[in-house]
Design a protein around this motif. Structure first.
Motif, PDB file in Angstrom:
ATOM      1  N   LYS A 283      55.139  22.945  35.641  1.00  0.00           N
ATOM      2  CA  LYS A 283      55.586  23.164  37.020  1.00  0.00           C
ATOM      3  C   LYS A 283      54.514  23.847  37.866  1.00  0.00           C
ATOM      4  CE  LYS A 283      60.323  23.705  35.324  1.00  0.00           C
ATOM      5  NZ  LYS A 283      61.491  24.614  35.215  1.00  0.00           N
ATOM      6  N   GLU A 284      53.414  24.224  37.241  1.00  0.00           N
ATOM      7  CA  GLU A 284      52.323  24.909  37.950  1.00  0.00           C
ATOM      8  C   GLU A 284      51.032  24.165  37.646  1.00  0.00           C
ATOM      9  OE1 GLU A 284      50.407  26.938  40.429  1.00  0.00           O
ATOM     10  OE2 GLU A 284      52.471  27.598  40.145  1.00  0.00           O
ATOM     11  N   PRO A 285      50.827  22.985  38.251  1.00  0.00           N
ATOM     12  CA  PRO A 285      49.667  22.158  37.917  1.00  0.00           C
ATOM     13  C   PRO A 285      48.349  22.656  38.494  1.00  0.00           C
ATOM     14  CG  PRO A 285      50.931  21.139  39.670  1.00  0.00           C
ATOM     15  CD  PRO A 285      51.700  22.353  39.252  1.00  0.00           C
ATOM     16  N   ALA A 286      48.413  23.584  39.444  1.00  0.00           N
ATOM     17  CA  ALA A 286      47.183  24.030  40.112  1.00  0.00           C
ATOM     18  C   ALA A 286      46.221  24.675  39.116  1.00  0.00           C
ATOM     19  CB  ALA A 286      47.529  25.016  41.221  1.00  0.00           C
ATOM     20  N   LEU A 287      44.940  24.313  39.240  1.00  0.00           N
ATOM     21  CA  LEU A 287      43.904  24.875  38.369  1.00  0.00           C
ATOM     22  C   LEU A 287      43.134  25.954  39.123  1.00  0.00           C
ATOM     23  CD1 LEU A 287      42.450  21.577  36.837  1.00  0.00           C
ATOM     24  CD2 LEU A 287      44.036  23.183  35.758  1.00  0.00           C
ATOM     25  N   PRO A 288      42.605  26.941  38.396  1.00  0.00           N
ATOM     26  CA  PRO A 288      41.757  27.935  39.067  1.00  0.00           C
ATOM     27  C   PRO A 288      40.483  27.281  39.576  1.00  0.00           C
ATOM     28  CG  PRO A 288      41.660  28.198  36.678  1.00  0.00           C
ATOM     29  CD  PRO A 288      42.748  27.199  36.957  1.00  0.00           C
ATOM     30  N   THR A 289      39.920  27.848  40.621  1.00  0.00           N
ATOM     31  CA  THR A 289      38.680  27.297  41.164  1.00  0.00           C
ATOM     32  C   THR A 289      37.524  27.664  40.245  1.00  0.00           C
ATOM     33  OG1 THR A 289      38.171  29.279  42.449  1.00  0.00           O
ATOM     34  CG2 THR A 289      39.595  27.613  43.491  1.00  0.00           C
ATOM     35  N   GLU A 290      36.415  26.957  40.401  1.00  0.00           N
ATOM     36  CA  GLU A 290      35.235  27.237  39.586  1.00  0.00           C
ATOM     37  C   GLU A 290      34.732  28.648  39.851  1.00  0.00           C
ATOM     38  OE1 GLU A 290      32.557  26.636  36.629  1.00  0.00           O
ATOM     39  OE2 GLU A 290      34.240  25.354  37.206  1.00  0.00           O
ATOM     40  N   THR A 291      34.855  29.101  41.087  1.00  0.00           N
ATOM     41  CA  THR A 291      34.453  30.470  41.424  1.00  0.00           C
ATOM     42  C   THR A 291      35.296  31.489  40.659  1.00  0.00           C
ATOM     43  OG1 THR A 291      33.775  29.787  43.645  1.00  0.00           O
ATOM     44  CG2 THR A 291      34.189  32.140  43.293  1.00  0.00           C
ATOM     45  N   GLU A 292      36.602  31.250  40.594  1.00  0.00           N
ATOM     46  CA  GLU A 292      37.504  32.145  39.859  1.00  0.00           C
ATOM     47  C   GLU A 292      37.192  32.118  38.363  1.00  0.00           C
ATOM     48  OE1 GLU A 292      41.532  31.903  42.646  1.00  0.00           O
ATOM     49  OE2 GLU A 292      41.150  30.349  41.141  1.00  0.00           O
ATOM     50  N   ILE A 293      36.886  30.941  37.842  1.00  0.00           N
ATOM     51  CA  ILE A 293      36.569  30.809  36.412  1.00  0.00           C
ATOM     52  C   ILE A 293      35.307  31.578  36.075  1.00  0.00           C
ATOM     53  CG2 ILE A 293      35.904  29.181  34.599  1.00  0.00           C
ATOM     54  CD1 ILE A 293      37.649  27.098  36.074  1.00  0.00           C
ATOM     55  N   GLN A 294      34.274  31.425  36.892  1.00  0.00           N
ATOM     56  CA  GLN A 294      33.009  32.113  36.626  1.00  0.00           C
ATOM     57  C   GLN A 294      33.167  33.636  36.758  1.00  0.00           C
ATOM     58  OE1 GLN A 294      30.362  30.721  35.279  1.00  0.00           O
ATOM     59  NE2 GLN A 294      31.516  28.782  35.324  1.00  0.00           N
ATOM     60  N   ALA A 295      33.997  34.052  37.700  1.00  0.00           N
ATOM     61  CA  ALA A 295      34.251  35.488  37.861  1.00  0.00           C
ATOM     62  C   ALA A 295      34.947  36.049  36.623  1.00  0.00           C
ATOM     63  CB  ALA A 295      35.108  35.735  39.105  1.00  0.00           C
ATOM     64  N   GLN A 296      35.875  35.276  36.048  1.00  0.00           N
ATOM     65  CA  GLN A 296      36.584  35.717  34.844  1.00  0.00           C
ATOM     66  C   GLN A 296      35.637  35.752  33.651  1.00  0.00           C
ATOM     67  OE1 GLN A 296      39.503  36.964  34.728  1.00  0.00           O
ATOM     68  NE2 GLN A 296      39.762  37.146  32.516  1.00  0.00           N
ATOM     69  N   ILE A 297      34.763  34.778  33.546  1.00  0.00           N
ATOM     70  CA  ILE A 297      33.770  34.757  32.462  1.00  0.00           C
ATOM     71  C   ILE A 297      32.869  35.985  32.556  1.00  0.00           C
ATOM     72  CG2 ILE A 297      31.745  33.548  31.566  1.00  0.00           C
ATOM     73  CD1 ILE A 297      33.134  30.921  32.341  1.00  0.00           C
ATOM     74  N   LYS A 298      32.441  36.306  33.774  1.00  0.00           N
ATOM     75  CA  LYS A 298      31.594  37.485  33.984  1.00  0.00           C
ATOM     76  C   LYS A 298      32.340  38.755  33.608  1.00  0.00           C
ATOM     77  CE  LYS A 298      28.753  39.793  37.487  1.00  0.00           C
ATOM     78  NZ  LYS A 298      28.289  39.775  38.897  1.00  0.00           N
ATOM     79  N   LEU A 299      33.622  38.822  33.956  1.00  0.00           N
ATOM     80  CA  LEU A 299      34.438  39.994  33.635  1.00  0.00           C
ATOM     81  C   LEU A 299      34.576  40.157  32.128  1.00  0.00           C
ATOM     82  CD1 LEU A 299      36.263  42.293  34.696  1.00  0.00           C
ATOM     83  CD2 LEU A 299      38.174  40.678  34.626  1.00  0.00           C
ATOM     84  N   LEU A 300      34.770  39.053  31.422  1.00  0.00           N
ATOM     85  CA  LEU A 300      34.933  39.110  29.966  1.00  0.00           C
ATOM     86  C   LEU A 300      33.668  39.595  29.266  1.00  0.00           C
ATOM     87  CD1 LEU A 300      36.883  35.784  29.321  1.00  0.00           C
ATOM     88  CD2 LEU A 300      37.773  38.109  29.104  1.00  0.00           C
ATOM     89  N   SER A 301      32.521  39.293  29.846  1.00  0.00           N
ATOM     90  CA  SER A 301      31.248  39.662  29.212  1.00  0.00           C
ATOM     91  C   SER A 301      30.756  41.032  29.641  1.00  0.00           C
ATOM     92  CB  SER A 301      30.182  38.612  29.556  1.00  0.00           C
ATOM     93  OG  SER A 301      29.962  38.556  30.957  1.00  0.00           O
ATOM     94  N   THR A 302      31.468  41.695  30.563  1.00  0.00           N
ATOM     95  CA  THR A 302      31.050  43.002  31.060  1.00  0.00           C
ATOM     96  C   THR A 302      31.591  44.116  30.179  1.00  0.00           C
ATOM     97  OG1 THR A 302      31.020  42.193  33.340  1.00  0.00           O
ATOM     98  CG2 THR A 302      31.095  44.579  33.027  1.00  0.00           C
ATOM     99  N   GLY A 303      30.716  45.027  29.797  1.00  0.00           N
ATOM    100  CA  GLY A 303      31.154  46.209  29.061  1.00  0.00           C
ATOM    101  C   GLY A 303      31.564  45.955  27.633  1.00  0.00           C
TER     102      GLY A 303
END
Length: 337
Positions: A283-303
């Motif tokens: 019911k929620e087909p919308a995908l995150p944007t590439e900008t949001e994905i890259q921001a999350q990847i950066k967050l995961l690799s921080t600290g």
């Protein structure tokens, strides 16, 4: 129709024309109630000054110095003890025997009776007592038994805490904070930890609410798969502790079938939760944007010093991350209702 396992039965019913009967397990159709009106509770989050002070004192302990003293042991002292134990048949218990073991008096979790007996003892003094274990390790053979202990107090050391000076602050933070700034940093850290705990609590409450409003049969094959995954995770954890699953089951006086029965409710719950979120994802087909994905990847690799997966576009790790982000968006939306 989504088939979820190998056929349970395949039978030739007719040769001319050829007719087969195949019985397979399929993905169930769940009926989820009204998600939009779920009311998830809020609990206020704050940090008290006493909590900041307690945290600061724990930091001071990490840089404490110790001075050997010839005086009765009291809470806060660091002690060095030797401990022997025998069971009710007067047989030695190797797992409860230790030599020159360090501990901070007042912080023992396994044997509170030990602390009671250590208080007031002098260096080189011996004492005998009987007790059960207060906080049981992962060994059912030690459950509900009374043990005979003999403890020798080898050494008493007084803990000398450092002053909260600019040098101390610089050492523990790497920053030149004033005392007020340092206390603010601690307060914010504790507050963020509490906010994270509150979010986890609300997520669990949300899941419980979703389970209550969802109807549908759970295929046994999915529950069995979850049980196998639970077994694999336990075996992996035990392997890191230097223990085999068979040894663990023997110590716990359990068979694999008995452990499965014990785990069955949790496995059914996990499967149902997974199926619920699969339905919500539809019911929620919308995908995150590439900008949001890259921001999350950066967050995961921080600290973190842990090796991160390869998040190359369309790789398994990349697709898994997108799914996690979609799920988190659904959870956040439901929590905001």
């Amino acid at each position: 129709m989504a088939v979820i396992d190998h056929p349970e039965k395949t039978e030739l019913k007719q040769k001319d024309p050829c007719v087969f009967e195949i019985i397979v397990s399929v993905m169930p159709e769940l009926k989820i109630g009204d998600c939009q009106n779920l009311k998830i509770s809020h609990q206020p989050v704050e940090t008290k000054e006493s909590e900041v002070e307690d945290y600061l004192n724990e930091l001071r302990k990490t840089l404490a110095e110790f001075k050997e003293v010839q005086q009765p042991a009291q809470k806060g002292n660091r002690l060095e003890i030797s401990l022997t134990a025998t069971d009710e048949k007067n047989m030695p218990v190797a797992k409860l025997t230790t030599q020159n073991h360090p501990l901070i008096l007042g912080e023992t979790k396994i044997l509170k009776t030990l602390e009671t007996n250590l208080i007031g003892m002098l260096p080189k003094e011996k004492k005998s007592f009987q007790s059960k274990l207060d906080h049981l390790p992962q060994d059912s053979t030690l459950t509900n038994q009374v043990f005979n202990f003999e403890v020798t107090l080898n050494k008493v050391e007084e803990m000398i805490l450092p002053e909260v000076s600019p040098e101390f602050i610089q050492k523990v933070t790497g920053q030149s904070f004033s005392l007020e700034q340092f206390q603010t940093e601690i307060k914010n850290l504790l507050l963020n930890q509490k906010k994270e705990q509150e979010l986890r609590r609300r997520e669990i409450e949300l899941i419980d609410a979703l389970l209550k409003i969802t109807e549908g049969e759970i295929p046994l094959v999915l529950v069995e798969q979850e049980l196998q995954e639970m077994q694999a995770r336990l075996a992996h954890e035990l392997e890191h502790q230097g223990m085999q699953l068979e040894t663990y089951l023997t110590q716990q006086n359990l068979s694999w079938e008995a452990l499965k029965r014990k785990w069955q409710p949790q496995a059914e719950r996990e499967v149902k939760i997974g199926l619920i979120f699969e339905e919500l994802l539809k019911k929620e087909p919308a995908l995150p944007t590439e900008t949001e994905i890259q921001a999350q990847i950066k967050l995961l690799s921080t600290g973190t010093h842990k090796k991160q997966p390869d998040f190359k576009k369309d790789s398994p790790a990349y697709l898994k991350l997108i799914r996690q982000m979609r799920l988190q968006k659904i959870v956040n939306t439901l929590l905001e209702k």
